[in-house]
Design an enzyme around this catalytic site. Structure first.
Site, PDB file in Angstrom:
ATOM      1  N   PRO A 177       0.767  -1.250   0.000  1.00 33.80           N
ATOM      2  CA  PRO A 177       0.000   0.000   0.000  1.00 33.80           C
ATOM      3  C   PRO A 177       0.798   1.300   0.000  1.00 33.80           C
ATOM      4  CG  PRO A 177       0.006  -0.945   2.184  1.00 33.80           C
ATOM      5  CD  PRO A 177       0.713  -1.934   1.295  1.00 33.80           C
ATOM      6  N   CYS A 178       1.422   1.616  -1.120  1.00 31.32           N
ATOM      7  CA  CYS A 178       2.169   2.862  -1.241  1.00 31.32           C
ATOM      8  C   CYS A 178       1.252   4.089  -1.215  1.00 31.32           C
ATOM      9  CB  CYS A 178       3.025   2.851  -2.505  1.00 31.32           C
ATOM     10  SG  CYS A 178       2.129   2.476  -4.016  1.00 31.32           S
ATOM     11  N   HIS A 179      -0.032   3.893  -1.493  1.00 34.28           N
ATOM     12  CA  HIS A 179      -0.966   5.013  -1.475  1.00 34.28           C
ATOM     13  C   HIS A 179      -1.175   5.566  -0.062  1.00 34.28           C
ATOM     14  CE1 HIS A 179      -3.372   1.347  -0.894  1.00 34.28           C
ATOM     15  NE2 HIS A 179      -4.167   2.093  -0.147  1.00 34.28           N
TER      16      HIS A 179
END
Length: 170
Positions: free
Chosen positions: A131-133
């Site tokens: 989850p880079c967001h």
């Protein structure tokens, strides 16, 4: 390694899934700057005919429906040592929470690593699943996202706790 790919539709657009062996090795948004060349995607297959890609699609569907917070599909990233350290920390960010690039830099040993952290986050080959967001700038500012800031906001909104959503004016 047996590499293959497929496309799946999602609420944030058509996603390219790439599997290598028994793991997901790529999940890319349209026009993502660091998508490998098409020659590295392997053969195109039907999602339903591939166990890894089918699991990834199923889990993505559950995620977008609000029924999944953690992904179980095996994901392999193959980055350099620093990237792998950053991506390991991304995997630990809980659903619905956000962390800053600076926070990750401090976790890695120095606030001065923030720019390098941003570069590693931006090269995450398995977006959403890793989850880079959930990584934001100082003060919660939306910055840099390979899928575009509109998609980043959509993913963050999807994960926003109901009580926080109810307290917003807009």
């Amino acid at each position: 390694m047996d590499v293959r790919h497929a496309y799946v539709d999602s609420p944030v657009g058509r996603l390219l899934l790439v599997a290598g062996g028994d793991a997901l090795v790529g999940l890319y948004f349209p026009r993502y700057r660091y998508t490998p060349p098409q020659s590295a995607w392997g053969r195109r297959v039907a999602v339903s005919a591939d166990p890894v890609l089918a699991q990834a699609q199923s889990e993505l569907d559950e995620y977008f429906a609000g029924d999944r917070q953690v992904f179980d599909v095996p994901a392999v990233t193959n980055g350099d040592e620093f990237q792998e350290r950053v991506w390991a920390l991304l995997r630990e960010i809980p659903y619905g929470e956000r962390i800053t690039y600076g926070d990750i830099a401090v976790e890695l040993g120095s606030k001065g690593f923030a720019q390098s952290v941003g570069q590693a986050v931006g090269r995450n080959p398995v977006s959403i699943v890793i989850p880079c967001h959930r990584v934001v700038g100082v003060g919660g500012k939306l910055t840099g996202f390979g899928g575009g800031l509109e998609r980043k906001q959509t993913l963050l909104d999807l994960e926003e706790p109901a009580e926080a959503r109810a307290s917003r004016l807009f």
